[in-house]
Design an enzyme around this catalytic site. Sequence first.
Site, short mmCIF file in Angstrom:
data_model
loop_
_atom_site.label_atom_id
_atom_site.label_comp_id
_atom_site.label_asym_id
_atom_site.label_seq_id
_atom_site.Cartn_x
_atom_site.Cartn_y
_atom_site.Cartn_z
N SER A 88 -7.53 -36.02 -11.40
CA SER A 88 -7.78 -35.65 -12.96
C SER A 88 -8.25 -34.19 -13.14
O SER A 88 -8.37 -33.81 -14.29
CB SER A 88 -8.67 -36.68 -13.52
OG SER A 88 -10.00 -36.57 -12.70
N THR A 198 -11.98 -35.19 -16.54
CA THR A 198 -12.66 -33.98 -16.52
C THR A 198 -13.95 -33.71 -15.62
O THR A 198 -14.79 -34.49 -15.83
CB THR A 198 -13.12 -33.45 -18.05
OG1 THR A 198 -12.02 -33.97 -18.69
CG2 THR A 198 -13.29 -32.27 -18.04
N THR A 216 -9.86 -29.42 -15.97
CA THR A 216 -9.44 -30.76 -16.30
C THR A 216 -7.62 -30.79 -16.10
O THR A 216 -7.18 -29.79 -16.47
CB THR A 216 -9.62 -31.62 -17.41
OG1 THR A 216 -9.13 -33.10 -17.13
CG2 THR A 216 -8.85 -31.30 -18.71
N ARG A 226 0.33 -30.74 -24.74
CA ARG A 226 -0.75 -31.64 -25.47
C ARG A 226 -2.37 -30.52 -24.51
O ARG A 226 -2.20 -30.60 -23.24
CB ARG A 226 -1.10 -32.72 -25.00
CG ARG A 226 -2.04 -33.70 -25.52
CD ARG A 226 -3.35 -33.55 -24.51
NE ARG A 226 -4.38 -34.29 -24.75
CZ ARG A 226 -5.51 -34.56 -24.21
NH1 ARG A 226 -5.62 -33.87 -23.22
NH2 ARG A 226 -6.35 -35.26 -24.79
N THR A 249 -16.54 -35.13 -21.42
CA THR A 249 -15.25 -35.94 -20.79
C THR A 249 -14.75 -37.31 -21.49
O THR A 249 -15.58 -37.63 -22.49
CB THR A 249 -16.03 -36.12 -19.18
OG1 THR A 249 -14.71 -36.99 -18.66
CG2 THR A 249 -17.01 -37.42 -19.42
N GLY A 250 -13.59 -37.32 -21.28
CA GLY A 250 -13.08 -38.54 -22.00
C GLY A 250 -12.08 -38.04 -23.03
O GLY A 250 -11.38 -36.96 -22.70
N1 GLY Z 1 -11.36 -34.55 -21.60
C1 GLY Z 1 -9.86 -34.28 -21.04
C2 GLY Z 1 -8.87 -34.37 -22.17
O1 GLY Z 1 -8.83 -34.91 -23.06
O2 GLY Z 1 -7.90 -33.66 -21.82
#
Ligand code: GLY
Length: 338
Positions: A88, A198, A216, A226, A249-250
């Site tokens: 990730s 992340t 990330t 994106r 993160t998330g």
């Molecule tokens: N937090 C990482 C992402 O949404 O790409």
Amino acid sequence: MTDRRKFVKLSLLSSAAVLAGNKLMGKATPASYVVPPTVKDNPIVISTWPFGKPANAAAWEVLRKGGRALDAVEAGVRVPEADPHNQSVGYGGRPDRDGRVTLDACIMDENSKCGSVACLEHIVHPISVARMVMEKTPHVMLVGDGALQFALANGLKKENLLTPKSEAEWRAWLKDHKYKPVINIENQLPGGESNHDTIGMVAMDKNGNLSGACTTSGLSYKLHGRVGDSPIIGAGLYVDNEVGAATSTGVGEEVIRIVGSHLVVELMRQGHSPEDACKQAVERIVAKSPAAAREAQVGFLALNKKGDFGGYALQKGFSYAVRNGNLNTVIESKYHYV
Ligand code: GLY
């Protein structure tokens, strides 16, 4: 209780936590061993997820020698960026739905200087490119081909970041073509392995200065182009040297909508503890997008100028790594949906 006695008591508690963490051999410290977030010691580094532990170790090498927090966070997050087993972050990250590994990263220092790259391909250490954007250009953010061009012009090597494992998984995913990115909820990938996310890291050095870094490969199998919260100053990371620093993160979309890390720092400015500031940011997400929040994971992590730290998440499963003179452990975060 005098400050000295309080400190000794808290140090003992933290030693117990370290021992417990060691006993569990890398597993997150269970909630009952959560150390009081008031255990303090400069310098300190905290970062998201258990993979933050080896990252913290690299950051700690800088901090314990009296180095700058900025150098520490860059050195720290370069560890997962270079790890092919971490799917990730950086090299070995899962690709977008077109099979391209695109990376997002940002960095911020104690003088509110910041740099960022988004949708950067072929460079193992996007965090170092973000730092170069901060230090060598008048800009804050470079994206896509421009970011790659800049990295190559500054001597970085173009590499293939798609490892055989990540490529094989992507090809398996392609068979069904279901566009449903999965993030951060434990054990949802084929084979049952975790889909962590992340790395966000914030640190305070011996001079009391704060810095942060966030990096990330973003959502697995995202649409090409994106960009999540991680490279967006204020969303994935924010540092205000007068107050504190926060990272996230998330699911980045949820964090961007509330400018999460900036919100956490502003809540700390109003006097909230790091954990409470993170909790309120999580609750803001729930209030703004209740349906999406129920399905998503977001975790915030914060450190204030006094050395207090804390985190909070939408769902069970988020944990963070802490390293200072007393602690070297992983702590399970509290969470909203019980
Ligand atoms: N937090 C990482 C992402 O949404 O790409």
